[in-house]
Design a protein around this motif. Structure first.
Motif, mmCIF file in Angstrom:
data_model
loop_
_atom_site.group_PDB
_atom_site.id
_atom_site.type_symbol
_atom_site.label_atom_id
_atom_site.label_comp_id
_atom_site.label_asym_id
_atom_site.label_seq_id
_atom_site.Cartn_x
_atom_site.Cartn_y
_atom_site.Cartn_z
ATOM 1 N N TRP A 136 0.858 -1.175 0.000
ATOM 2 C CA TRP A 136 0.000 0.000 0.000
ATOM 3 C C TRP A 136 0.897 1.229 0.000
ATOM 4 O O TRP A 136 1.739 1.397 0.894
ATOM 5 C CB TRP A 136 -0.896 0.028 1.239
ATOM 6 N N TYR B 263 1.239 5.707 -1.291
ATOM 7 C CA TYR B 263 0.503 6.955 -1.493
ATOM 8 C C TYR B 263 1.182 7.745 -2.611
ATOM 9 O O TYR B 263 2.416 7.780 -2.702
ATOM 10 C CB TYR B 263 0.480 7.780 -0.198
ATOM 11 N N VAL C 123 -2.198 2.169 -4.803
ATOM 12 C CA VAL C 123 -1.664 3.506 -4.558
ATOM 13 C C VAL C 123 -2.841 4.405 -4.215
ATOM 14 O O VAL C 123 -3.776 4.564 -5.019
ATOM 15 C CB VAL C 123 -0.916 4.059 -5.791
ATOM 16 N N TYR C 124 -2.813 4.982 -2.982
ATOM 17 C CA TYR C 124 -3.867 5.895 -2.579
ATOM 18 C C TYR C 124 -3.544 7.303 -3.063
ATOM 19 O O TYR C 124 -2.402 7.754 -2.986
ATOM 20 C CB TYR C 124 -4.018 5.896 -1.054
ATOM 21 N N ASN C 125 -4.583 8.003 -3.538
ATOM 22 C CA ASN C 125 -4.432 9.346 -4.088
ATOM 23 C C ASN C 125 -4.236 10.356 -2.960
ATOM 24 O O ASN C 125 -5.105 10.499 -2.087
ATOM 25 C CB ASN C 125 -5.678 9.711 -4.908
ATOM 26 N N THR C 126 -3.071 11.055 -2.967
ATOM 27 C CA THR C 126 -2.796 12.038 -1.916
ATOM 28 C C THR C 126 -3.421 13.393 -2.213
ATOM 29 O O THR C 126 -3.434 14.273 -1.353
ATOM 30 C CB THR C 126 -1.273 12.210 -1.730
ATOM 31 N N GLY D 273 -7.876 6.339 -5.659
ATOM 32 C CA GLY D 273 -6.577 5.714 -5.849
ATOM 33 C C GLY D 273 -6.577 4.831 -7.063
ATOM 34 O O GLY D 273 -7.515 4.862 -7.887
#
Length: 626
Positions: A544, A546, A562-565, A574
């Protein structure tokens, strides 16, 4: 003319006193009073002057000679409350109880001695000056009052320290003289100059006493050598607030004591609060080198112990009760022991020999072994048993931290840590084993082993110094609420494993398992075998990250996220990797973009089917009318 004689005597006396003080300052063997009293030159020249001829020079000065009176007791009575130094140049008998007041300093000249008769007690509240020669004799008792003499020597009662003479009586008398000292003013010290002090029975140390030697290294050391089959060389049984420093405690190879250093109780009253520092326990013992039973709040630092033989199996043995029948010790709570900067060497060839052996139960807690070294010939470096003392479980904490170890010459231990429950299933709570680099060689080995009767609750097992694949913990016990890092080894957790964090390695869990979190040392990858398909695990097997967009380089696995920052309204939360590769195939998820991307329809018919499926879900959820 008489005045001139007085002046000459004082001048000569001052010169000799100054010479003696110079000698004492470089030799360190003589203790002198803080008083400015100066003895007569004639007294220091071995009776070459007739005291009765000098009249009031003796009786009215700051010093008086005991020979000017009918007896030692008469001299003390005559002095009364005056501040005086009483010179004792020869043998004086004490035939009735007598107290030397604090205003009197006893100065023993060469050959001076007090012979205390049987059943007579002489209490000294004043100070003493004497060399390292015998100044007390007789079968009576000498006692020091509070704040009188801070340091005494076994030589004052006739100890020789040559390894041949029996110094037992002298040591016991010296300790007895301080036995009531600490009740009002702790701090009485028994000093052992360099030498070997032979003992023929157990030396029991009273409360509130310090025993201090000249060093714990074998050369130029102070050694108390037990040449008997008694309970211990030194025993702190029933005592509190004892300090032992810079000393060697030794067991004889022919006539062997049970233990070297013994801690314990005589009844329900607490015993302990001892400080042991820079002490070596070495030689031959029949039970254990160090034996600690229900003695609490002890701090042992820079402790070295070498078990060379004698039939004993254990270097350090502790329990809540006198399991090995050493000295009828009273069983009770066994908490608050800290052992730091230690070295234990076990030369026992017994197949079940152990460096550190602990029997624990509900009343064992707050034990720690830190920054140490263990050399072991067979079996286990550390044995920790639960349930052998009583039927209750151990709440801990018990800590082993920063401990190194290796086999002794010709040895081959098979366990670094053997943990076991006995007499039914038992829980050991709050065990911590961290950064212990203990070497095992050859054979089927277990760095850590636990039998089926033990459950570890809230444990921390962190092994980052396992130096070989053969040293892996091939099997571990049931775990609850524990943290485990086992250097990437493959291991088995037995029975139910609940709510644990397991870092690194490949784990097999047998039995029903609930909510375990498996983590890799880097990021959050890991592997699991066994009943992974049917048991429930909270497993994080992917990466995981970011970022602001999906990856365009690097190698990724299916399921990586990938989480959207920098999320925006309607934008994706993401991106997820749907096909592994470099960089793989990534699609957005969450938000309007995700909803658009989730449909893979290529024509009107497929889009209609997707739309109808969505309507069905909304109706099933009660969000739309049928």
């Amino acid at each position: 003319m008489k005045t001139n004689i007085r002046f000459l005597v004082l001048v000569l006396t001052g010169s000799i006193y100054g010479l003696m003080m110079f000698v004492s300052s470089i030799c360190g063997a003589v203790s002198y009073p803080t008083s400015t009293a100066t003895p007569l030159a004639s007294d220091l020249s071995m009776n070459q002057y007739n005291l009765t001829d000098v009249g009031d020079i003796i009786t009215k000065g700051p010093w008086v000679d005991v020979r000017a009176y009918a007896s030692f007791s008469a001299a003390i009575d005559a002095i009364g409350t005056s501040k005086k130094t009483l010179l004792i140049p020869d043998m004086q008998s004490v035939t009735a109880d007598k107290t030397v007041p604090s205003n009197v300093t006893l100065w023993f000249l060469q050959g001076g001695k007090l012979d205390v008769s049987a059943n007579v007690t002489m209490t000294i509240n004043g100070s003493i000056s004497a060399t390292l020669t015998q100044i007390f004799s007789g079968s009576g008792t000498v006692k020091f009052g509070s704040s009188s003499v801070k340091e005494i020597y076994p030589q004052w009662w006739g100890a020789v320290g040559d390894g041949s003479a029996d110094d037992t009586t002298a040591i016991n008398k010296a300790l007895a003289s301080l036995a009531t000292y600490g009740q009002t003013d702790p701090g009485g010290v028994l000093l052992f100059p360099t030498g070997a002090y032979k003992t023929t029975s157990t030396i029991y140390v009273p409360a509130d006493i310090t025993i201090r030697g000249s060093g714990s290294r074998y050369q130029e050391s102070s050694r108390i050598v037990g040449t008997h089959t008694g309970a211990a060389v030194l025993s702190l049984k029933g005592a509190i607030d004892v300090t032992i420093e810079n000393l060697v405690i030794e067991g004889n190879s022919i006539t062997t004591p049970k233990t070297g250093l013994c801690f314990g109780r005589v009844n329900a009253a607490s015993a302990g609060s001892h400080r042991i520092e820079d002490v070596a326990v070495t030689g031959y013992f029949s039970v254990a080198a160090i034996y600690s039973i229900a003695s609490e709040e002890n701090k042992l630092s820079f402790l070295r112990s070498s078990l060379l033989g004698g039939g004993a199996k254990y270097v350090f043995y502790t329990s809540q009760s006198d399991d090995l029948s050493v000295d009828s010790l009273y069983g009770s709570t066994n908490s608050g022991i800290w052992v730091e900067n230690f070295s234990f060497i076990n030369e026992s060839t017994a197949p079940d020999a152990v460096g550190i052996y602990m029997n624990t139960g509900a009343a064992t807690s707050s034990w720690s072994f830190r920054d140490g070294f263990i050399a072991q010939k067979n079996n286990a470096y550390v044995f920790l048993g639960v349930g052998t003392v009583d039927a209750q479980d151990c709440n801990g904490p018990i800590i082993f931290e920063n401990i190194a170890g290796e086999p002794t010459a010709g040895g081959s231990p098979v366990y670094a840590f053997y943990l076991g429950g006995f007499g039914g299933t038992h829980i050991l709570a709050n065990l911590k084993i961290e950064n212990c680099g203990i070497a095992l060689f050859g054979g089927a080995l277990n760095y850590i082993y636990g039998n089926n009767s033990l459950v570890l609750d809230s444990a921390q097992l962190i092994f980052n110094n396992i130096n070989s694949a053969t040293q892996k913990p091939s099997s571990v016990f049931e775990l609850k609420r524990s943290m485990v890092n086992l250097s990437g080894q493959t291991f088995t957790v037995r029975n139910t494993a609940q709510t644990n964090i397991i870092v690194g390695g490949t784990v097999t869990i047998s039995g029903a398992s609930v909510a375990n979190l498996l983590l890799e040392a880097e990021q959050v990858k890991g592997g699991i075998t066994g009943r992974a398909g049917v048991d429930k695990f909270r497993m994080l097997t992917n990466t995981w990250l970011y970022g602001v967009t999906s990856p365009t380089s690097g190698t990724w696995a299916q399921g990586d996220i990938v989480y959207n920052t920098t999320p925006t309204a309607g934008g994706p939360l993401g991106w997820k990797c749907t096909v592994a590769g470099t960089p793989g195939t990534w699609v957005p998820f969450g938000g309007q973009a995700a909803a658009q991307a989730d449909s893979t329809a290529n024509n009107t018919s497929e889009l209609k089917a997707d739309f109808n499926a969505l309507l069905s879900k909304l109706r099933a959820a009660g969000l739309m009318a049928p």
